[in-house]
Enzyme design. Structure first.
Site, PDB file in Angstrom:
ATOM      1  N   ASP A  11      91.182  13.000  25.319  1.00 17.66           N
ATOM      2  CA  ASP A  11      92.436  13.705  25.447  1.00 17.66           C
ATOM      3  C   ASP A  11      92.087  15.142  25.806  1.00 17.66           C
ATOM      4  O   ASP A  11      90.963  15.587  25.582  1.00 17.66           O
ATOM      5  CB  ASP A  11      93.154  13.629  24.100  1.00 17.66           C
TER       6      ASP A  11
ATOM      7  N   GLU B 161     105.493  26.570  21.207  1.00 14.40           N
ATOM      8  CA  GLU B 161     106.716  27.286  20.890  1.00 14.40           C
ATOM      9  C   GLU B 161     106.424  28.517  20.064  1.00 14.40           C
ATOM     10  O   GLU B 161     106.989  29.581  20.290  1.00 14.40           O
ATOM     11  CB  GLU B 161     107.666  26.349  20.131  1.00 14.40           C
TER      12      GLU B 161
ATOM     13  N   PHE C 278     113.581  18.359  22.951  1.00 11.34           N
ATOM     14  CA  PHE C 278     112.491  18.085  23.877  1.00 11.34           C
ATOM     15  C   PHE C 278     112.119  16.611  23.789  1.00 11.34           C
ATOM     16  O   PHE C 278     112.093  16.031  22.708  1.00 11.34           O
ATOM     17  CB  PHE C 278     111.278  18.927  23.480  1.00 11.34           C
TER      18      PHE C 278
END
Lengths: 369, 1123
Positions: B404, B506, B548
């Protein structure tokens, strides 16, 4: 090993390693800095290289070859004489006996075979009987015995183990000693006579004892009711094995060699490893250091021929042999040692050659970093 | 299971409908005339497998389902039933031992589970009864009960939040135990709920239990005596899940909707599927070979037995007659039992102890991973975690690494780097992070400025468009502030408040805005407060949050300012924002976005839209309606979202840096050097991912990139399918056909001059390859794609959905040669690929613990992968491979003499060795040295392994367990078995071996063979041992000494419980014979000779061996200095 299981304990944010050793260190989770846990135990790291192996090969060669030669010489010095008295051949003196075969005939058949020794046999001479194609190591046979009975256990004497079937009970009486091994005990009688040049037969004294392992004779095999008691009374209520002419308490007149502790029986009870085997029969003791135990000359072997072997195509032999520190005559060990030693030595030479020729080049060229 | 099935039986009606009705407080409602309390399962959690009563049968059944145990059970039963040569004890004892040990282990584990269960089930809870909270055990909660939960308690079942002690009708929970996210999540009470729960009369209609944690749809009907029933929609935000913890809220009341095994947590708990390692597959293949050998041996012996018996006088000579029973049995039955007997006699060739030893090796061996201090990360105070020890050796076999990006290659530690407002770039404070001034700092740094309103708008958007919460640092917070991520960084004086958010981006954005002078103060009862440059507090009413999700890749908020304007702020990935804004604005920003992306930053675009009153009313109605829908709520919401988020105007873009993990590049280099192919699978956008790849040195300057992305597919102006076809063939020609004939990959020296290819593919293109339209030949594309991938040094797959990641892993896993794959990731989106790959590694990162939970191994940092694979994996593989080969070897040369003996005992199944030796051989005499070897062996020092990644290639492709080495070991075993047997046989041509002329019997024969065997087999292992610690010395010499002592002891006593005193003084007599000594020494030397010889001859040939030989003594010296 196991999937981490649903465990409420685990749910509170701190993961308590389910299969790890985390349990013992609750707060300080840093693993211990021990050599074992960090796989840093000091270690000896030998590497097999030509350098270490070459001397080993030479040393093995240098040790094995002399041992082998010693063994071979020793084996060659052992005198052995073997005679087959089965009586297959019509010309054989025992032919008649072998024909009238049956293991339960009462009349015994005797025959005598003349032979001559070319060389004198020094020191103690051991007399063996050998059987061929006799499967003493057959499973049904090997297990057909009751060691507890032979050890003098009175309960087993009266009620032998089931392993002894079908040689367990005869006419509602327990057989002592029970089992196929005991039942088929070798019962030829061998006698040796020296024929003087003048024709007189001198019987050679044969020792019946010292032929079985000491521990077998004194510990493993014991007469029921102790050694002092009357054997006939002890064995009352038992019957002799089917093919025996006499019951077990009449095997010998010597009370120390009678009953279950009869050495012929003990020797027979130690089942042989291979279908062709020999068993120690008698020992001819050295008389004195001046005369050989068995001088050169003619002998006769008198056989009371009881033991039938022709039904299973067997052979019977009588073997006279001297014994060295390595046992009886067997050239195998000596030859094997010499060959392995030579092979090692030869390999050592070859490796030395290879190492010398290619080893240096490898070392110089093959170091990349 | 049974419980669930019963439920289905009893609650049949209820199951069939796809919703359930719950009577709040279990009170009848006016609307329904007849109140039938519906049947639901109780709130008992049962995770244990057994009860006291069914433990024995169930556990035994499960154990005997394993093929090996079953085999040994059969052998044991045959021994009990049929008259076999060896007593049932010989195989019964080891089997009993194995079964008992396993049963104890499993029983203990189940006991722990019982304890945990009862802890949960007996946990005291307060249930409202007649308005008063009454204490109850947790297991007594029924669906419909109203439960009171106070702060820091976990919810005892799935609850619908009715009332909260907070003024704003919210409560905070953490779901750390469910999905690993430790941030606080806000949940809302059912809107407009009356305060008096006692008089509440309501029903809840909701869907049947389902495992998805984030989905819930329901509807609540509230009945009031004088009104029409009111309907409220219920969503996941109203549902409090069992296992989550109440935070920051004094007390809540909720009504139980799902209980016990129907809670989402219980439904989510599913055992992971068992992964089997390649070594295990090899073992099974070898077992099959040995089973064939075993059966053929038994067949040969049975045939020979009857051939031999057919000769005259051999079947039943006078001295050895059969029992009545034997005479009575039919010939075919006899033949069959003989066959079984031979099977029993030779069954030791498949050793029960191998399974025990392998299990023990794996279990104990895995401790070295958890103990390794190099895996300890001081930051999180944790080391490596082993979830399964079955796969240790697989770590040494990895061919493909799927990693990843976010959180694995990169730190997931976001930092606001720059932004772009209206096309102007602001990159001021990259270096002066800590020294900025709230009031005028930013102004001075804005060199080339956009309009002030634009700036303010942009910063307002950053401050408003998020779901960040401000962490309240109240005194009651002391216990509960183990929050993750940037929020827990040491608080600077200037920013006393920490932020909590589900995504670190965020937080980075809000903090970024704060540095520019716009501070988000918090959200209080739907009012967001921000402090602007003038230090004024602006208040906005939060109307809607358009959440989201990874499909839309954007989120929006609708707020109403004090002045009454309704604004929509939207932020999201460029690809999802650009189509939704006016095209003329795009170009100015796009350049910046792309430039930031190539520098490795994560970019987001920010847009806004002013909603007119009508527009808002329409959107509001649409959203409310969609939220009330019971069916297809997601789709309906999505449609409304898409409708609202249109025609926005772009304000700017942000760039957030995600730093690389420590030593990420070195680790990747080492993995590639070790012959592994590294594939990066990420959900991130191509440019960002590509730059990360460059940074990690997966791509080099010289690497030629082959791109198969939406961009290249659409560049030609033709149909995507055609373009795909052309590109695939083009790449295939380049990478596969033109590649030098020498096989790329494992054999290739990695510094070769061949052009290196890197392959980039994105989610859309991958979908085309995987599921092309039906007219194209799809399998062809797949194989082409796979071939291209396999010939590239690195592959980057971007824009991947979690399932696509798993799809890729699966494709590679099932490709030719079935290579071993490893997936490493840290987030919930990596779980699918972690589960799919042969080995799943979880990084204990910031995105929660879900990856760690589902992984096989978890490590704190990416850099640890290097040691895990190169050192631990390599060593484990060598160890277990040697263990397996050695076990087969030692049992073959154990049983071969026994087989040969059959030719000399009339094929009568006479065992060569005594029963004690047969039993003890694998348990005591030869088991400990190999176990010690398989735990401690380091043929190559760990430091050397880490420094020379290429060494990993030596063991690639299961090198030590292929048929070649297996054949070598088998031949060696046969050779030694022949030597043991015939060496002693020639010696026994004259059994008078003692100097007193006495003869040896068959047990002496067996004992000599056995002695040679034990010594040879142990010394063979000693020859193979390259790492002699004191334990090895102790165990090897100890085993031999134990054998001698045991033999003396066993033969020294008349054992009363034995039927036959076969070995009485046999060993002692053997030692008193010089010939026996000599033959034992000779045969041992002769047996070991080929191994020594091969050891010498093999050395100079391998390319690395010389190097090892040079290095190892050095490293040893280095070790010495260490102590």
């Amino acid at each position: 090993m196991m999937a981490s299981s649903y465990n409420i304990k685990e749910e509170d944010g701190h993961h308590s390693g389910s299969s790890g050793p985390g349990g013992n260190a609750v707060r300080t989770k840093k693993p211990d800095n021990t050599a074992f846990k960090q796989q840093r135990l000091p270690a000896w790291q030998p590497i097999i290289t030509a350098g270490t192996v070459l001397p080993a090969f030479f040393i093995i060669g240098l040790i094995f070859i002399p041992i082998g030669i010693g063994l071979y010489v020793t084996s060659n010095n052992i005198k052995e004489f073997e005679i087959d008295y089965t009586g297959i051949d019509i010309s054989s003196p025992c032919f008649n006996c072998s024909q009238s075969y049956s293991w339960n005939t009462t009349t015994s058949c005797t025959c005598s075979i003349p032979f001559s020794l070319d060389q004198p046999f020094e020191s103690n001479v051991f007399m063996y009987y050998g059987l061929s194609n006799f499967y003493q190591n057959h499973r049904r046979y090997v297990k057909s015995r009751d060691d507890s009975q032979l050890n003098g256990n009175l309960d087993s004497l009266k009620a032998p183990s089931k392993e002894c079937e079908p040689y367990r009970i005869n006419e509602n009486m327990p057989i002592a000693p029970c089992g196929a091994i005991a039942n088929s005990m070798f019962n030829d009688t061998l006698d040796l006579f020296y024929i003087d040049p003048n024709g007189t037969r001198t019987p050679i004294p044969l020792m019946k004892t010292g032929i079985a392992w000491w521990t077998d004779k004194h510990v493993k095999f014991r007469n029921p009711g102790g050694s002092s008691s009357n054997l006939t009374a002890v064995f009352y209520g038992t019957t002799k094995p089917l093919s025996w002419p006499k019951p077990v308490y009449e095997l010998d007149t010597d009370p120390e060699n009678n009953g279950f502790v009869n050495e012929d029986l003990i020797v027979w009870m130690r089942t042989a490893a291979l279908p062709t085997f020999r068993k120690l029969y008698r020992i001819i003791q050295k008389k004195n250091s001046l005369t050989p135990t068995l001088p050169r000359g003619n002998y006769t072997l008198d056989i009371v021929y009881n033991y039938p072997v022709r039904s299973f195509d067997g052979r019977k032999r009588m073997i006279l042999s001297t014994i060295s520190w390595m046992g009886g005559k067997n050239p195998f060990l000596g030859i094997a040692y010499i060959s392995v030693g030579s092979v090692c030595f030869f390999l050592g030479v070859v490796l030395l050659f290879i190492h010398h020729k290619y080893g240096n080049r490898n070392n110089s060229s093959d170091i990349p970093n | 299971m049974l419980r669930r099935r019963l439920n289905r039986l009893f609650g049949g009606d209820e199951k069939r409908v796809d919703s359930r009705t719950i009577y709040v407080g279990n009170r009848p409602c006016p609307a329904t005339e007849t109140f039938i309390p519906p049947k639901f399962c109780d709130n008992r959690i049962v995770s244990s497998k057994y009860t006291i009563w069914n433990f024995l049968p169930k556990n035994l059944f499960e154990q005997f389902r394993r093929i090996a145990n079953f085999y040994f059970l059969i052998i044991f039963l045959v021994q009990v039933i049929v008259d076999t040569p060896t007593s049932p004890v010989t195989s019964g004892l080891p089997l009993f031992f194995v079964i008992t040990v396993t049963a104890i282990k499993q029983g203990y584990e189940d006991w722990l589970r019982h304890k945990a269960d009862s802890e949960v089930n007996k946990y005291p809870v307060r249930v409202l009864e007649d308005g008063q909270p009454a204490r109850k055990d947790s297991e007594k909660i029924k669906v419909g009960d109203i439960v009171e939960v106070v702060e820091d308690e976990t919810f005892p079942c799935d609850l619908i939040l009715l009332q909260s002690s907070r003024d704003d009708d919210t409560c905070f929970v953490t779901t750390a135990s469910l999905d690993g996210e430790s941030n606080h999540k806000t949940h809302y009470t059912v809107p407009d709920m009356e305060k008096d729960l006692q008089s509440l009369s309501a029903t809840i209609e909701c869907e049947q239990p389902q495992p998805d944690l984030y989905k819930f749809v329901g509807r609540m009907h509230i009945y009031k005596p004088e009104h029409d029933p009111a309907v409220r929609s219920l969503g996941p935000e109203n549902l409090l899940l069992k296992g989550a913890t109440l935070k920051n809220t004094k007390k809540i009341y909720g009504v139980a909707v799902y209980t016990g095994m129907e809670t989402k947590m219980a439904l989510n708990y599913q055992g992971k599927s068992q992964k089997r390692s390649a070594v295990e597959k090899s073992i099974n293949a070898f077992l099959l070979v040995y089973l064939c050998i075993l059966i053929s041996k038994a067949v040969v012996c049975t045939t020979l037995k009857y051939v031999w018996q057919s000769q005259d006088g051999q079947d039943e000579p006078w001295y050895n007659q059969k029992t009545e029973k034997e005479k009575g049995t039919i010939l075919y039955v006899k033949m069959f039992t003989d066959f079984l007997s031979f099977m029993v006699l030779f069954n030791f060739i498949i050793p029960v102890s191998m399974y025990v030893t392998v299990e023990m090796q794996k279990f104990l061996g895995s401790f070295f991973i958890t103990w390794d201090r190099d895996f300890f990360d001081p930051e999180i105070e944790e080391g490596a975690l082993v979830n399964t020890s079955d796969l240790n050796e697989e770590l040494g076999q990895v061919e493909y690494v799927f990693t990843d990006k976010t959180g694995t290659l990169t730190q997931n530690n976001m930092e606001f780097i720059e932004c772009c407002i209206d096309g102007f770039q602001y990159t001021a404070f990259s270096s002066e992070l800590d020294s900025f001034c709230v009031t005028d700092g930013p102004v001075s740094t804005f060199q080339e400025k956009a309009g002030r309103e634009k700036e303010e708008l942009f910063l307002r958007a950053l401050c408003l468009c998020h779901t960040v919460q401000v962490k309240e640092a109240g005194p009651d917070e002391l216990g509960g502030d183990q929050v993750d991520g940037p929020a827990s960084e040491p608080l600077r004086p200037a920013e006393q408040r920490g932020f909590i958010a589900s995504s670190p981006d965020e937080v980075a954005l809000v903090k970024g805005a704060m540095r520019y002078g716009f501070t988000f103060l918090g959200l209080e009862s739907k009012t967001m407060k921000i402090k602007n440059w003038q230090n004024d507090v602006e208040e906005y009413e939060l109307l809607h949050v358009l959440n989201f999700d990874p499909v839309r890749r954007r989120m929006s908020v609708i707020v109403r300012s004090k002045s009454g304007d309704t604004l929509l702020f939207c932020k999201g990935a460029d690809s999802s924002i650009f189509p939704r804004v006016r095209p003329e604005e795009v170009e100015r920003i796009r350049m910046h976005v792309q430039r930031s992306a190539t520098e490795g930053y994560r970019t987001l675009c920010v847009a806004y839209k002013r909603l007119s009153v009508d527009e808002y009313a329409a959107a509001d109605a649409g959203l409310r309606e969609a939220r009330l829908a019971l069916q297809d709520r997601e789709e309906k919401l999505m449609a409304v979202y898409n409708q609202v988020e249109t025609a926005m105007s772009l304000i700017g873009a942000t760039a957030v840096e995600d730093r690389l993990q420590e030593e990420a590049a070195q680790t990747m280099e080492a993995l590639q050097g070790a012959g592994m192919k590294v594939w990066v699978l990420t959900g991130d956008k191509m440019e960002t991912a590509k730059s990360t790849c460059y940074a990690c040195r997966l791509f080099r300057r010289s690497t030629e990139l082959l791109e198969l992305t939406v961009r290249t597919l659409e560049s030609g102006g033709r149909r995507r399918e055609e373009m795909l076809h052309d590109l695939l063939f083009d790449f295939h020609r380049k990478a596969v056909q033109d590649a030098p004939p020498a096989r790329a990959g494992v054999n290739r020296s990695w510094s070769s001059a061949n052009p290196e290819y890197g392959f980039i593919v994105d989610g859309a293109a991958l979908a085309l390859v995987m599921n092309p339209s039906p007219d194209t030949n799809c399998s062809r594309y797949r194989s082409l794609f796979l071939q291209i991938c396999q010939n590239c040094t690195a592959v980057l797959c971007c824009r991947m959905a979690p399932l696509q990641k798993a799809q890729i892993v699966k494709m590679v896993k099932n490709s030719k040669g079935s290579p071993i794959t490893l997936s490493i990731g840290d987030g919930a989106n990596d779980v699918s690929m972690i589960l799919e790959a042969h080995v799943g590694i979880g990084v204990k990162g910031k995105e929660g613990r879900q990856a760690v939970r589902n992984s096989d191994y978890a490590i704190p940092k990416l850099k640890h992968l290097r040691k895990l694979l190169l050192a631990h994996g390599h060593l484990y593989y060598i160890r277990i491979a040697h263990l397996v080969q050695y076990f087969f070897y030692k049992n073959l040369c154990f049983i071969l003499p026994q087989f040969l003996y059959q030719f000399f005992c009339g094929c009568s199944q006479q065992p060569l060795y005594d029963a004690a030796y047969l039993t003890m051989y694998n348990i005591c005499f030869t088991s400990m040295p190999i176990l010690a070897y398989s735990l401690l062996e380091q043929q190559i020092a760990i430091e050397v392994l880490l420094d020379n990644a290429t060494l990993y290639r030596d063991i690639a492709k299961n090198a030590m367990l292929r048929w070649g080495p297996f054949l070598y070991w088998t031949v060696l075993a046969v050779f030694q078995g022949l030597i043991f047997f015939f060496g002693v046989k020639y010696l026994f041509s004259n059994p008078a071996l003692q100097d007193n002329g006495q003869v040896f019997g068959n047990w002496s024969y067996g004992t000599i063979v056995f002695t040679v065997l034990v010594f040879t087999v142990t010394l063979k292992l000693a020859l193979d041992t390259r790492h002699w610690t004191w334990i090895n010395h102790f165990v090897i010499w100890g085993s031999l000494a134990f054998y001698v002592v045991f033999s003396f002891f066993w033969g020294g006593i008349i054992w009363p419980f034995l039927k036959q005193q076969r070995l009485y003084f046999v060993f002692f007599n053997m030692l008193s014979s010089v010939s026996a000594w000599l033959v034992i020494i000779l045969l041992i030397v002769l047996s070991l000779l080929p191994d020594i010889l091969l050891g010498v001859l093999r050395k100079p040939r391998g390319p690395h061996t010389q190097q090892i030989a040079v290095v190892t003594p050095l490293s040893y010296k280095h070790l010495r200095e260490h102590y």
